[in-house]
Design an enzyme around this catalytic site. Structure first.
Site, mmCIF file in Angstrom:
data_model
loop_
_atom_site.group_PDB
_atom_site.id
_atom_site.type_symbol
_atom_site.label_atom_id
_atom_site.label_comp_id
_atom_site.label_asym_id
_atom_site.label_seq_id
_atom_site.Cartn_x
_atom_site.Cartn_y
_atom_site.Cartn_z
ATOM 1 C CB SER A 145 -0.978 -0.001 1.234
ATOM 2 O OG SER A 145 -0.126 0.136 2.272
ATOM 3 N N GLY A 183 0.303 4.584 -0.468
ATOM 4 C CA GLY A 183 -0.768 5.570 0.390
ATOM 5 C C GLY A 183 -1.418 6.276 -1.009
ATOM 6 N N GLY A 210 -1.436 4.624 -4.411
ATOM 7 C CA GLY A 210 -2.644 3.785 -4.923
ATOM 8 C C GLY A 210 -1.671 2.127 -4.386
ATOM 9 N N GLY A 212 -5.594 2.189 5.286
ATOM 10 C CA GLY A 212 -4.684 1.041 5.187
ATOM 11 C C GLY A 212 -5.794 -0.663 6.143
ATOM 12 C CG ASP A 213 -7.287 -1.187 10.021
ATOM 13 O OD1 ASP A 213 -5.901 -1.475 9.368
ATOM 14 O OD2 ASP A 213 -6.665 0.442 10.336
#
Lengths: 304, 304
Positions: A216, A218, A221, A246-247
């Site tokens: 990931s 940010g 993408g 992120g979750d």
């Protein structure tokens, strides 16, 4: 049904004050209490998009009871004697945070949790293991949980970092989701600002034991690297609160495992769209399914 | 047995950090949890000097249950639906404080507390009413509690301020314990830096309904004004933590009522010595009986 595991749960408090002044006293105008911890955010996002979910992990003391009261998804936690930690964020336009160290978990409590987790695995379709581990847990805590899931035939997403993550790779988690900083620990020699560098770093994690790697990045993408190759998903430009994005990404990944036989390009699209939908909401762990559906169409996915 | 009343209880948290930096995140190195509220300090000091005491007041939610767990004196609280407030002090050499607003108490909950209080009065020897009142209580809350005690023949010490204190004076509390700032509200025209000014201000509170007035003046000591005249007690010069010294003073005053027929000079000596003993201990609500005994001999009492 998906199982989410949060070993380091918290009671998240947000205090609104006019302006924080060091060494002064402040009357807090509003207090927000929330069940916190990365795995609980994953569980909430899953519930928001209609996926069946059960949250487990460790809770202790009155603070733990309060977390359970505030949690609005089905849950079945194992008890510990220590008080679950609090986090306090003082909001005065910007945020000042205070993280309690949290309880020390005893070997006996950890053993009981592992038994509890074993008892929850049968019938589950996928497991998400998220976040830091509390003090007192063995270095192989996540390795033990990954192994147990694999032995039960339940696929696992692991979103963690540091020694507990490193020790769990050899146990073969189906999916891991490092962010750029976490990836950099495995690739100090690679240039992660270009996709080729990210892909090479992801390949190292796959060699170490991970099935797929979802990096990931940010607003850039994310990149999914699996046995079939690599796909990059870029969401449209949005602004909002990136905490919890992120979750939400992990929620998309574990939902894909839950639905079976995921295609890398589709996983990348869902994960980027669900992360972006989380950014649009002020509170971590919250998404609007309508945002998710709309953003899904706006994500650009390319094989790289 | 003495009854202490704490309407605005709290869970007091102290967070140790290296240095508080606004708009940064901090790992808290140690967390101290304590049952807070002025009346609970009074109860603890009474227990420390061997006086029989029962603590009552309002507690709610999981935070209230935690306060009860932490409280090491006998207690019998009335429940409320709201969560008892927390206070957070961030210690980095100096203190930065955050006070939660606390729950709103409903009229029905207040009625139940008053009934509970009535049921506790029979057999009690003295009552201490201490501290601020939570939101939702009527303006005459302390007046109601003073009146009930007087009707039950139990003498009362009232340590409060603002409208709730003002409204309770006419109900005739046996003893009130204003500090200099609280006294100044009744004597904006008097010069409180000299004892004669304090005495005149105290006489106003006596005319308004208070039996005795004990003005606590910090390191200057205290002045007791009752029907027999006025006495000033000055402790030896000491240094330490003045938080909770006023509550130790109240503990001495309510203990004197408990023991019956107190002489003004002796009350002044005990109150000054117990306050000073509290200053010597780092934690509010704590005293060492040996310090109290030693300081008692070192207090200078004069009729003024």
């Amino acid at each position: 049904m998906i199982l989410t595991v949060t070993l380091n749960t918290a009671l998240d408090l947000t205090y609104t004050v006019d302006a924080l002044v060091r060494h002064e006293s402040h009357r807090v105008s509003t207090v927000t209490e929330r069940a916190g911890g990365k795995g609980l955010n994953v569980a909430r996002v899953l519930a928001a998009v209609g996926a069946p979910v059960l949250a487990t992990g460790l809770l202790g003391g009155r603070t733990g009871e309060r977390v359970a009261e505030l949690l609005d998804v089905p849950h079945d936690f194992a008890p510990i004697a220590g008080e679950t930690r609090r986090t306090v964020v003082v909001a005065d336009g910007d945020a000042t945070g205070f993280w309690e160290p949290g309880p020390e978990v005893t070997p006996g409590e950890w053993e009981l949790f592992v038994e509890h987790y074993h008892s929850l695995l049968p019938g589950k379709t996928a497991v998400a293991l998220s976040g830091s581990v509390p003090r007192g847990l063995p270095a192989d805590a996540y390795a033990v949980l990954v192994t147990a899931a694999r032995e039960a035939g339940v696929p696992v997403v692991l979103d963690a970092s540091g020694p507990a993550f490193a020790a769990a790779l050899a146990a073969g988690p189906d999916v891991v989701k490092p962010n750029r900083d976490e990836l950099a620990e495995y690739a100090p020699d690679l240039y992660l600002s270009v996709d080729a560098g990210v892909r090479m770093a992801a390949d190292r994690l796959r060699k170490a034991g991970a099935g797929s790697v979802v990096a990931s990045l940010g607003s850039r993408g994310l990149i999914v690297v699996d046995g079939d190759g690599a796909h990059k998903a870029v969401p449209p430009v949005i602004s909002g609160n990136p905490t919890g994005a992120g979750d939400a990404c992990v929620a998309a990944l574990v939902r894909a495992l839950h639905e079976g036989a995921p295609d890398g390009a589709e996983v990348a699209r869902d994960a980027a769209a669900l992360s972006a939908a989380a950014v649009l909401r002020p509170e971590a762990g919250d998404v609007d399914p309508a945002d998710f559906a709309r953003l899904r169409a706006d994500v650009t996915v390319t094989a790289i």
